[in-house]
Design a protein around this motif. Structure first.
Motif: not given
Length: 283
Positions: A112-113, A116-117, A119-120, A137-138, A140-141, A145-146
């Motif tokens: 998930s971490t 989140a990083q 995908t930006k 969690a993945t 949702e990330a 968070e993307s």
């Protein structure tokens, strides 16, 4: 603007081949570059904070993990290669002009971490709907968070097309962003249908007129319908999409505590569990 790079986070589990195949179908439609990212946890990520393991045990665990990583990568590589051949996608680490390309990568760490990083750094994320509609969690990330539009695909998808698009409008910033991201697809669509409910048109229908006028500026003709909600949030939109045989849902995804509301302000779980239609969502 059409995406130049798409990213698809993938783990193991059921329907692995169909999920990879579905992501490749999306990138093939856009004729773009897809990075399929496989992430596996490290030994340290599975050890509770404050617990220190003896070096001998750590060494054994790391050896087991290394063997496991080789097996996992081999399995994914075989499936990835076969899917690329079937869909006629070129395997390449870098994009090739006017050619659908894809690349399989592996990273080690908390999935998930990493998602989140990473995908930006793409134009669009592809995320397979989680099993039984329970957002991981993945997932949702990827969605929350993307900062990117996310194409949520069913876990089994045999084709991807965008001839008929349905917009679930609730006048939120999230759906507005999703609509903007979907403009290139809607310009090519044969039908773009807007649905909303009385709950989101309490003032007047002026917001719907604004939306239709905005899309008309992009040469996108639309139709509109007010639909009745049910006691199951998300059911009304999905029912309308299924009955109309739509190819793509465009909607917002937003939350206060996790992915609690999606599309017409409804429960994401129902939609994710029951949909057989891909959805372009934005947070």
């Amino acid at each position: 603007m059409s995406p130049k790079k798409m990213l698809f986070p993938v783990g193991g589990g059921d329907e692995l081949e169909s999920r990879i195949n579905g992501a490749l179908l999306v990138s093939k439609h856009f004729n773009t570059h897809l990075e399929v990212q496989l992430s596996e946890a490290t030994v340290s990520s599975g050890v509770p904070t404050g617990v220190v393991l003896p070096n001998e045990i750590v060494d054994k665990l790391e050896k087991i993990q290394l063997d496991n990583l080789k097996t996992v990568m081999s399995t994914h590589r075989h499936i990835f290669d076969e899917c690329c051949k079937k869909i006629a996608i070129v395997e390449s680490e870098t994009p090739i002009n006017n050619q659908a390309t894809a690349h399989l990568t592996m990273t080690v760490g908390l999935r998930s971490t990493i998602v989140a990083q990473q995908t930006k750094f793409c134009d669009m994320v592809i995320a397979a709907a989680p099993q039984k509609g329970v957002a991981t969690a993945t997932f949702e990330a990827a969605v929350l968070e993307s900062g990117k539009p996310v194409m949520v695909i069913p876990r089994a998808m045999k084709e991807f097309k965008t001839d008929k698009v349905i917009i679930g409008w609730n006048n939120s910033p999230e759906v507005a962003r999703a609509v903007s991201a979907a403009i290139p697809l809607m310009k090519e669509a044969k039908l773009v249908h807007i649905v909303s409910t009385k709950a989101y048109t309490t003032e007047s229908l002026s917001r719907i007129r604004d939306l239709r006028n905005y899309l008309a500026m992009h040469d996108i003709e639309t139709t509109f319908e007010l639909i009745k909600t049910t006691f199951i949030p998300g059911e009304a939109l999905l029912k309308t999409a299924n009955e109309g045989k739509f190819d793509l849902i465009v909607a917002g995804a937003y939350c206060k505590k996790g992915l609690k509301e999606m599309m017409l302000g409804g429960s994401s779980r129902y939609t994710l569990e029951h949909t057989k239609i891909p959805a372009l969502v934005s947070h």
